[in-house]
Design an enzyme around this catalytic site. Structure first.
Site, PDB file in Angstrom:
ATOM      1  N   ALA A   1       0.980  -1.585  -0.110  1.00  0.00           N
ATOM      2  CA  ALA A   1      -0.195   0.345   0.092  1.00  0.00           C
ATOM      3  C   ALA A   1       0.999   0.896   0.053  1.00  0.00           C
ATOM      4  O   ALA A   1       0.313   2.187  -0.743  1.00  0.00           O
ATOM      5  CB  ALA A   1      -0.458  -0.038   0.675  1.00  0.00           C
ATOM      6  N   ASP A   2       1.740   1.389   1.169  1.00  0.00           N
ATOM      7  CA  ASP A   2       2.683   2.346   0.994  1.00  0.00           C
ATOM      8  C   ASP A   2       3.498   2.050  -0.133  1.00  0.00           C
ATOM      9  O   ASP A   2       3.972   3.264  -1.241  1.00  0.00           O
ATOM     10  CB  ASP A   2       3.671   1.914   1.788  1.00  0.00           C
ATOM     11  CG  ASP A   2       3.461   3.184   3.154  1.00  0.00           C
ATOM     12  OD1 ASP A   2       2.429   3.658   3.198  1.00  0.00           O
ATOM     13  OD2 ASP A   2       4.018   2.247   4.267  1.00  0.00           O
ATOM     14  N   LEU A   3       3.806   1.621  -1.509  1.00  0.00           N
ATOM     15  CA  LEU A   3       4.533   0.871  -2.006  1.00  0.00           C
ATOM     16  C   LEU A   3       3.885   1.901  -3.895  1.00  0.00           C
ATOM     17  O   LEU A   3       4.248   2.651  -4.465  1.00  0.00           O
ATOM     18  CB  LEU A   3       5.814   0.022  -2.402  1.00  0.00           C
ATOM     19  CG  LEU A   3       6.701  -0.235  -1.130  1.00  0.00           C
ATOM     20  CD1 LEU A   3       6.880  -2.016  -1.879  1.00  0.00           C
ATOM     21  CD2 LEU A   3       7.879   0.365  -1.213  1.00  0.00           C
TER      22      LEU A   3
END
Length: 391
Positions: free
Chosen positions: A179-181
């Site tokens: 999700a961050d990436l």
């Protein structure tokens, strides 16, 4: 030329992963990235270890492996943004910057005069990207968001893992912070689109990107499956909801990932495993039929695949252009001849750790190749250099 963004300057007020990942990509593409860090402590991920990088004497340094993964190509500047002197430094950099990336809580930079409205007043051409858990508005806007909780809230964990009724069943998060990436990658594409707009109009703009929005957006075919059918997708382990056979299967000495994408490949697969008649059976003759009858088909395939070791199946299937692959551990990933040929691992000189290992950016430009010249910086490594630059 050192990359397609050579003349672009980025003021990086972000930390952890989504923001730093986006600015590392911009740095790879040639941009100058000023990474602003809190005095003494710096980016939180510097302390997210072990493992920590070791120096040439085999002693642990202060640089965690996690931090190294998202911060190469940047200049680290220690600045206390809570004091007027620090705010003045940021504003001077903002005047010269093309891009600002920040991941503070909504409204968190207003009291320092470093929000979009304040910086736009001194640099109308500025592209200002705000990354938050839930966006700049809405009922959750003031809440903090972290990758694992976003994977859960955004539906990914309901799709990831083995079926509930099987051993080891239940929701699982993905093994890296996707999700961050993905938010970082969407930020990059948004920033580049905004740069194009600015080149045409001279106007900067504010980009609002949220982890939850990103997670929902890249549910892709699973979201579409639900919205079209009304059926809530369930966990299938390694299996695919729309393609069969497309999953891990046991072999004599482990597992193989079989990725049959069309009926022709399935026919070849059946011939190779010694069951050519399967491809002619009505319930298996098309992908749509195989999806409907996967519970009957998969045990038949498993029985055949268990008769030979992994290497045998890889050779036989690959020679017939039936997509398949081993389920590699990371040591085998970096030993893979294709990965090595594509130079996906390299080293950079580090001021305290000698040479540090890096994973390459996968984009290969024909005219503006990426040049890796700066290891992830030590805390405040470039503070004095940048202060002299501002005088």
């Amino acid at each position: 030329m050192a990359g397609p963004l050579t003349d672009i300057k980025v003021l990086d007020l972000s930390r952890i992963l989504a923001g730093p990942w986006s600015t590392q990509v911009l740095a790879d593409y040639g941009a100058t990235v000023w990474k602003i860090e809190r005095p003494t402590t710096g980016d939180d991920t510097r302390h997210w270890g072990p493992p920590y990088v070791k120096n040439e004497q085999g002693e642990e340094t202060a640089e965690s492996a996690y931090y190294l993964a998202a911060n190469r190509g940047k200049q680290s500047i220690e600045v206390d943004i809570t004091c007027p002197q620090g705010q003045e430094i940021i504003k001077k950099l903002a005047v010269q910057a093309d891009i600002v990336v920040e991941n503070y809580k909504v409204g968190g930079l207003v009291k320092y005069g470093l929000d979009y409205t304040s910086l736009k007043a001194i640099n109308p051409r500025l592209i200002y990207c705000s990354i938050t858990g839930f966006g700049q508005d809405g009922p959750y806007a003031q809440q903090a968001g972290y990758d694992a909780m976003i994977q859960a809230m955004g539906g990914l964990m309901s799709l990831t893992g083995e079926k509930d009724e099987l051993p080891g069943g239940g929701p699982q998060k993905v093994g890296v912070a996707v999700a961050d990436l993905m938010t970082g990658m969407y930020a990059v594409s948004g920033i580049l689109a905004a740069l194009h707009h600015r080149n045409q109009t001279g106007e900067g703009q504010h980009i609002d990107i949220a982890l939850l929005d990103t997670q929902v957006a890249w549910l892709a075919n699973q979201a579409s499956n639900y919205l079209v059918s009304g059926n809530v997708p369930k966990r299938l382990g390694t299996a695919h909801p729309n393609i069969v056979p497309y999953q891990a299967l046991p072999v004599k000495d482990g597992f193989i990932l079989l990725a049959v994408g069309n009926d022709g490949q399935f026919k070849k697969c059946c011939e190779i495993i010694g069951c050519p008649e399967l491809a002619d059976q009505m319930e298996f003759s098309t992908n749509g039929q195989r999806v409907k009858h996967r519970e009957q088909l998969i045990p038949l395939l498993e029985r055949q695949f268990k008769q030979q070791p992994l290497v045998y199946w890889l050779e036989e299937l690959s020679s017939a252009h039936v997509p398949c692959g081993p389920i590699n551990t990371l040591d085998r990933v970096f030993e893979n001849p294709q990965v090595q040929h594509r130079n996906m691992q390299f080293e950079l000189e580090h001021p305290t750790a000698g040479k540090v290992p890096m994973v390459a950016n996968p984009v290969n430009f024909s005219q503006t190749p990426i040049e890796y010249n700066q290891a992830p910086p030590t805390l405040g490594e470039h503070t004095e250099q940048v202060k002299k630059y501002l005088k």
